[in-house]
Write a protein that holds these residues in place. Structure first.
Motif, PDB file in Angstrom:
ATOM      1  N   GLY A   1     -12.731   1.902  -1.484  1.00 54.68           N
ATOM      2  CA  GLY A   1     -12.392   1.850  -2.902  1.00 54.68           C
ATOM      3  C   GLY A   1     -11.617   0.592  -3.249  1.00 54.68           C
ATOM      4  N   LYS A   2     -10.740   0.166  -2.358  1.00 50.78           N
ATOM      5  CA  LYS A   2      -9.989  -1.067  -2.569  1.00 50.78           C
ATOM      6  C   LYS A   2     -10.915  -2.290  -2.525  1.00 50.78           C
TER       7      LYS A   2
ATOM      8  N   ASP B   1      -1.434   8.013  -3.731  1.00 48.50           N
ATOM      9  CA  ASP B   1      -2.505   8.635  -2.963  1.00 48.50           C
ATOM     10  C   ASP B   1      -3.194   7.618  -2.061  1.00 48.50           C
ATOM     11  N   ALA B   2      -2.395   6.839  -1.324  1.00 45.58           N
ATOM     12  CA  ALA B   2      -2.956   5.878  -0.379  1.00 45.58           C
ATOM     13  C   ALA B   2      -3.631   6.613   0.775  1.00 45.58           C
ATOM     14  N   GLY B   3      -4.453   5.905   1.542  1.00 48.47           N
ATOM     15  CA  GLY B   3      -5.294   6.562   2.537  1.00 48.47           C
ATOM     16  C   GLY B   3      -4.647   6.849   3.874  1.00 48.47           C
TER      17      GLY B   3
ATOM     18  N   ARG C   1     -10.826   9.884   5.480  1.00 52.75           N
ATOM     19  CA  ARG C   1     -10.041   9.643   4.264  1.00 52.75           C
ATOM     20  C   ARG C   1      -9.657   8.182   4.129  1.00 52.75           C
TER      21      ARG C   1
ATOM     22  N   GLU D   1       1.575   3.324  -3.258  1.00 52.77           N
ATOM     23  CA  GLU D   1       0.556   4.121  -3.932  1.00 52.77           C
ATOM     24  C   GLU D   1       0.782   5.601  -3.662  1.00 52.77           C
TER      25      GLU D   1
ATOM     26  N   TRP E   1     -10.821   5.399   1.212  1.00 57.86           N
ATOM     27  CA  TRP E   1      -9.798   4.752   0.383  1.00 57.86           C
ATOM     28  C   TRP E   1      -9.901   3.236   0.451  1.00 57.86           C
TER      29      TRP E   1
ATOM     30  N   TYR F   1       0.821  -1.216   0.000  1.00 62.07           N
ATOM     31  CA  TYR F   1       0.000   0.000   0.000  1.00 62.07           C
ATOM     32  C   TYR F   1       0.857   1.269   0.000  1.00 62.07           C
TER      33      TYR F   1
END
Length: 441
Positions: free
Chosen positions: A117-118, A66-68, A110, A64, A114, A61
């Motif tokens: 979304g995953k 823009d990971a959360g 946030r 990424e 995220w 993770y």
């Protein structure tokens, strides 16, 4: 014939989303129902997600863009406070710099969005891309129970049926009460009130003020004057551009004090040890919520019934034993374990209480229940009056003299310690406190 899911999850927080990710990858057809407009919409709390289970759910993770998550934790600090000073145990190490990180700070609104979304991505790659759903902005009214067996949920005036239900509804566990797995009344000493502000400083200021580089971060827990001697403690965590600052205060201890959590939070931010950290910041979020204290007596005796399991803080699975406040990692692990149990039970065609028993067994074998059982003495020790009163004052008085250099003879540390101990705590009480700490921490 009415459509039936393999599993229905109630709650789109960390426990529910972790269960959903596991179900999607395990070939199950499921429905997750969240009453917020999106996952994270009502989860305003921020803190630290400990452990490496996040890498299990979202491999690599950290790669990424823009990971959360906000920052990985490589700097830990515990501060004992009196009204004018703080005495800290401070540890920073490059041991924590290499992923998968063992702790990351998050802002839940946030992070949860995220992670949801995953889960959607995992559904798209699953065996049931058109039959598994994340349904938000829906309030679950009740669990459908027929003949003592959970058969699904009722929401929006409609029934949704499933072979198995996972309750991940959080600490306000009304559905767990409805099915009889939670008591109608939770003792006040098993819950606390958490208040928190997110204070924006800007990324450059955060990194300069706390000596951070890249996405490294600091956590600071506070005991003593943080809550003006009332049972509880304070915290400060660094995010990318902001700080999460707050208190966790015992509900029972607050009664009859005439104080409000918000008053205590304002006083905490004005303490000399904290004021310089938050100076110049803009409060962009305030939240208050009920949280569990980590007392194992608050955990329901049964976490399963025919067709149903409870995961995360809905089961009061939280621990603060002095080393860290652990709740999100417990939610993640229990969500995974509940989902894995559901997959096996559904595949066998049996989702009875007996078939779901491996959930409790695996939970008992995990670090979650192992630590909750092993550190109950530490939980109770942290809530003792000496921990919020005598011990912090004693540490700060010792620090004042030990670190003061002036034009007079200097006393040895042992003499200073003896005198400040006499001022604040009886020798027998001090020895008992030390013995308890040695046994339980």
């Amino acid at each position: 014939m009415e459509e039936e899911f393999d599993c229905i999850i109630v709650g789109g927080g960390i426990a529910g989303l972790s269960a959903a990710m596991t179900l999607a990858r395990g070939g199950a057809k499921f429905l997750l129902v969240e009453r917020g407009e999106w996952s994270g919409a009502k989860n305003v709390s921020g803190g630290v997600l400990w452990g490496t289970d996040l890498n299990r759910l979202v491999p690599n993770y950290w790669e990424e863009e823009d990971a959360g998550w906000e920052r990985f934790v490589n700097h830990r600090r515990l501060s004992l406070m009196d009204p004018g000073a703080s005495f800290s145990l401070d540890f920073k190490s490059d041991h924590f710099d290499t992923p998968p990180y063992t702790g990351v700070t998050v802002l839940r609104s946030r992070f949860d969005a995220w992670l949801a979304g995953k889960v959607e991505e995992a559904i798209g790659e699953s065996d049931h891309p058109d039959e598994s759903f994340l349904a938000t902005d829906i309030l679950v009214e009740s669990v459908i129970v027929e003949g003592g067996v959970a058969r699904g949920i009722r929401a929006g005036g409609e029934d949704f049926r499933a072979k198995c239900v996972i309750l991940a509804e959080g600490v306000n566990n009304l559905l767990a009460r409805q099915v009889g797995l939670e008591k109608e009344y939770v003792p006040a000493d098993h819950v606390a009130v958490g208040v928190k502000e997110v204070i924006r400083l800007g990324r450059e200021t955060v990194e300069d003020r706390f000596q951070l580089r890249g996405r490294s971060g600091l956590t600071n827990e506070f005991v003593g004057a943080a809550t003006d001697g009332i049972d509880g403690g304070g915290f400060l965590y660094t995010n990318l551009e902001s700080l999460s600052v707050g208190l966790v205060i015992g509900m029972k201890a607050m009664r009859g004090t005439g104080r409000t959590p918000y008053d205590l939070l304002n006083e905490f931010k004005e303490h000399p040890a904290v004021a310089d950290m938050v100076r110049g910041g803009e409060v962009v979020e305030y939240s208050a919520k009920v949280v569990s204290t980590g007392d194992i007596r608050g955990v329901p005796s049964d976490l399963t019934m025919d067709g149903l399991m409870i995961a995360g803080e809905a089961a009061h699975l939280v621990l603060n034993a002095g080393r860290a406040i652990q709740g999100m990692d417990y939610a993640m692990r229990t969500g995974i374990l509940a989902a894995e149990t559901a997959i096996s039970a559904v595949a066998s065609g049996d989702t009875s209480k007996a078939a779901l028993a491996p959930y409790r067994q695996r939970l008992d074998e995990s670090y979650v229940m192992q630590d909750m059982k092993a550190f109950q003495g530490a939980v109770h020790l942290l809530h003792s009056p000496h921990m919020t009163g005598a011990l912090p004052r004693m540490a700060c008085d010792f620090g004042r003299e030990f670190f003061t250099v002036d034009n007079r003879p200097t006393r040895k540390a042992t003499r200073i310690l003896r005198d400040v101990r006499k001022k604040h705590i009886k020798l027998m009480d001090f020895m008992k406190l030390g013995a308890k700490a040695g046994r339980h921490l």
